[in-house]
Design an enzyme around this catalytic site. Structure first.
Site, PDB file in Angstrom:
ATOM      1  N   GLY A   1       0.843  -1.189   0.000  1.00 44.63           N
ATOM      2  CA  GLY A   1       0.000   0.000   0.000  1.00 44.63           C
ATOM      3  C   GLY A   1       0.880   1.241   0.000  1.00 44.63           C
ATOM      4  O   GLY A   1       2.098   1.151   0.099  1.00 44.63           O
TER       5      GLY A   1
ATOM      6  N   GLY B   1      -0.314  -5.003   0.479  1.00 44.41           N
ATOM      7  CA  GLY B   1      -1.462  -4.588  -0.325  1.00 44.41           C
ATOM      8  C   GLY B   1      -1.544  -5.289  -1.678  1.00 44.41           C
ATOM      9  O   GLY B   1      -2.635  -5.444  -2.233  1.00 44.41           O
TER      10      GLY B   1
ATOM     11  N   GLU C   1       4.946  -6.390   6.992  1.00 40.82           N
ATOM     12  CA  GLU C   1       4.565  -5.153   7.695  1.00 40.82           C
ATOM     13  C   GLU C   1       5.164  -5.008   9.087  1.00 40.82           C
ATOM     14  O   GLU C   1       5.317  -3.884   9.577  1.00 40.82           O
ATOM     15  CB  GLU C   1       3.041  -5.042   7.781  1.00 40.82           C
TER      16      GLU C   1
ATOM     17  N   ASP D   1      -2.041  -6.923   7.095  1.00 42.43           N
ATOM     18  CA  ASP D   1      -3.458  -6.551   6.990  1.00 42.43           C
ATOM     19  C   ASP D   1      -4.033  -7.077   5.662  1.00 42.43           C
ATOM     20  O   ASP D   1      -3.708  -8.182   5.260  1.00 42.43           O
ATOM     21  CB  ASP D   1      -3.639  -5.040   7.208  1.00 42.43           C
TER      22      ASP D   1
HETATM   23  C1  QUE Z   1       6.841  -3.601   4.571  1.00 43.46           C
HETATM   24  C2  QUE Z   1       5.759  -3.091   3.885  1.00 43.46           C
HETATM   25  C3  QUE Z   1       5.926  -2.312   2.720  1.00 43.46           C
HETATM   26  C4  QUE Z   1       7.233  -2.116   2.248  1.00 43.46           C
HETATM   27  C5  QUE Z   1       8.331  -2.655   2.922  1.00 43.46           C
HETATM   28  C6  QUE Z   1       8.125  -3.382   4.081  1.00 43.46           C
HETATM   29  C7  QUE Z   1       4.818  -1.725   1.992  1.00 43.46           C
HETATM   30  C8  QUE Z   1       5.133  -0.926   0.847  1.00 43.46           C
HETATM   31  C9  QUE Z   1       6.462  -0.765   0.432  1.00 43.46           C
HETATM   32  C10 QUE Z   1       6.903   0.068  -0.661  1.00 43.46           C
HETATM   33  C11 QUE Z   1       8.029  -0.297  -1.392  1.00 43.46           C
HETATM   34  C12 QUE Z   1       8.508   0.514  -2.418  1.00 43.46           C
HETATM   35  C13 QUE Z   1       7.862   1.702  -2.720  1.00 43.46           C
HETATM   36  C14 QUE Z   1       6.730   2.066  -1.979  1.00 43.46           C
HETATM   37  C15 QUE Z   1       6.267   1.251  -0.956  1.00 43.46           C
HETATM   38  O1  QUE Z   1       7.453  -1.382   1.119  1.00 43.46           O
HETATM   39  O2  QUE Z   1       3.634  -1.901   2.379  1.00 43.46           O
HETATM   40  O3  QUE Z   1       6.099   3.214  -2.259  1.00 43.46           O
HETATM   41  O4  QUE Z   1       8.318   2.522  -3.718  1.00 43.46           O
HETATM   42  O5  QUE Z   1       4.133  -0.326   0.170  1.00 43.46           O
HETATM   43  O6  QUE Z   1       9.182  -3.903   4.762  1.00 43.46           O
HETATM   44  O7  QUE Z   1       4.505  -3.293   4.365  1.00 43.46           O
END
Ligand code: QUE
Length: 353
Positions: free
Chosen positions: A67, A116, A139, A147
Site C-alpha cells: 500500500g 497490499g 509489515e 493486513d
Molecule cells: C513492509 C511493507 C511495505 C514495504 C516494505 C516493508 C509496503 C510498501 C512498500 C513500498 C516499497 C517501495 C515503494 C513504496 C512502498 O514497502 O507496504 O512506495 O516505492 O508499500 O518492509 O509493508
C-alpha cells in the site's frame, strides 16, 4: 480516461484486463488506484461482454510492493489521520469486493508481491504465480501488521506457516507459495500471453489454466515445515521465542533457520510482532469481513502510536534500517493491551457486506 494514475483498464474480447503500472513505487497502491480499480470492477459486473477479469502488472520486477504507506505517514504526521483511514477503508473494501466478485477473477502475479499486493490478488478465485514470485507480508518491519485480510488467509494455511509468515515477514518464492495454497496455479510467464489470448477468446478460465499450468518445482520449505510447526505453535510470543532459542542453540540447518528467524523477530517492531501473533490466534473465528474490520481497528489505533511512523521512516524514507521502536523489547509489550486494540469497537467500524 485513466491516464497517469498508475493503473490501466482495457477490454480484450471476453476479458477485462487491469494492469498495475506505477513503476517508480513498484506498483504500490495509492488511493486513486484503489478507487479506480473498485469503480471499474463494479462496472464490469454489469457489462455482459466481460466474461472474466484479469489483474496483472506491467512490470517484471514487481506485481505490487504494498500500500501507499509513505503517503499514509505524511497524512498521519500532518494531522490528516482521517484521510489515511479513508485510504485503508477503501483498500479493505476493494479486497473484500475482489473476494466475492461475481465473475471469475484471475490474478497473474510475478515479481514482488507484498502486503497490499496480496490484498488485491490473494482473495481472487484464481491466483496464478510466475516463476519469479517473491511473496511476503513484511509489515512488522515497518511497525504495521499483516493486513488486507491476512488475518483471514494466513491462519488457514497448513500447519503454523501463516503464523511464521505473519510474525517474521519472511519472504518465500513461487514453489513455497504454491505449495502452501497462497496461489492456486503455476503458469510460466512465457505462457501468460497465450493465457490472455485464450481468455480473450472466451475460453473458460478453468480450462485455460488446466491447459497452461506447469508443475512447480519442489518447495524448499518442505523440510522446514515440521520445525516451523513445532516452534510457531507456541501459545504465546514468549513461548515462541523460547522455542526459537532452544532450536537456535544446536548446529545444522534447523539451528541456522531458527537463528535467522530470531534475528528477524528481534529487528521487527515488538508491538507489531505481538499484534501479528494475536491476529493469527483470532483469525479462524472470523469471516473475511470480520477480519478486515478487526484490521481496521488496529490500523486506526496504530496511527496514534509511534512505531508505524518510525518504521516507514527507517525502512522506506531515510533507509537507515535502524528504527527505534517504542517499546523496544518484546517482553515490554503487554499482550492484554494488544488484545484491547482489537476488542474495543470504533465509533465508525468498517462494515462490509
Ligand atoms: C513492509 C511493507 C511495505 C514495504 C516494505 C516493508 C509496503 C510498501 C512498500 C513500498 C516499497 C517501495 C515503494 C513504496 C512502498 O514497502 O507496504 O512506495 O516505492 O508499500 O518492509 O509493508
Amino acid at each position: 480516461m485513466s491516464e497517469n494514475i498508475g493503473i490501466r483498464f482495457e477490454v480484450r474480447g471476453a476479458v477485462g484486463i487491469i494492469t498495475l503500472d506505477r513503476p517508480r513505487a513498484l506498483n504500490a497502491l495509492d488511493h486513486a488506484m484503489v478507487r479506480a480499480m473498485h469503480a471499474q470492477l463494479a462496472r464490469w459486473v454489469e457489462e455482459p461482454t466481460v466474461a472474466h477479469v484479469l489483474l496483472r502488472s506491467a512490470h517484471e520486477r514487481a506485481f505490487c510492493a504494498g500500500g501507499d504507506v509513505r503517503h499514509m505517514v505524511e497524512l498521519g504526521r500532518s494531522g490528516q489521520k482521517e484521510a489515511a483511514r479513508d485510504y485503508w477503508r477503501d483498500e479493505y473494501a476493494l479486497d473484500h469486493f475482489i473476494a466475492r466478485y461475481p465473475k471469475p477473477f484471475l490474478a497473474l502475479v510475478d515479481g514482488l508481491c507484498f502486503g497490499g499486493g496480496f490484498g488485491v490478488s490473494g482473495h481472487a478465485r484464481h491466483r496464478v504465480a510466475g516463476e519469479n514470485l517473491g511473496f511476503a507480508m513484511p509489515e512488522v518491519a515497518i511497525g504495521l501488521f499483516p493486513d488486507v485480510g491476512a488475518t483471514f488467509v494466513l491462519p488457514r494455511l497448513p500447519g503454523w506457516a501463516g503464523t511464521w509468515l505473519a510474525m517474521t515477514g519472511a519472504r518465500i518464492g513461487m514453489p513455497d507459495a504454491v505449495a502452501l495454497g497462497l496461489y492456486t496455479h503455476f503458469v510460466p510467464t512465457a505462457r501468460w500471453p497465450a493465457l490472455i489470448d485464450a481468455l480473450a477468446a472466451g475460453e473458460p478460465v478453468e480450462r485455460s489454466l488446466a491447459t497452461l499450468k506447469a508443475d512447480a518445482p519442489a518447495p524448499a520449505l518442505l523440510r522446514l515445515c515440521p520445525v516451523i510447526d513445532r516452534i510457531f505453535a507456541g501459545g504465546s510470543v514468549d513461548a515462541i521465542l523460547a522455542a526459537l532459542d532452544h532450536a537456535a542453540a544446536g548446529a545444522g540447518e534447523v539451528a541456522d533457520f531458527a537463528r535467522a528467524q530470531r534475528d528477524t523477530l528481534r529487528r521487527a517492531s515488538p508491538t507489531s510482532v505481538h499484534i501479528a501473533f494475536q491476529q493469527m490466534q483470532r483469525g479462524l473465528a472470523h469471516d473475511l469481513a470480520g477480519c478486515l474490520a478487526l484490521e481496521f481497528r488496529l490500523v486506526t489505533r496504530l496511527l496514534d502510536g509511534p512505531d508505524f511512523y518510525e518504521g516507514v521512516r527507517a525502512v522506506l524514507i531515510d533507509k537507515d534500517q535502524t528504527p527505534l521502536w517504542r517499546p523496544s523489547r518484546l517482553d515490554e509489550v503487554d499482550p492484554r493491551a494488544i488484545a484491547a486494540l482489537m476488542d474495543e469497537p470504533l465509533p465508525d467500524e468498517l462494515l462490509l457486506t
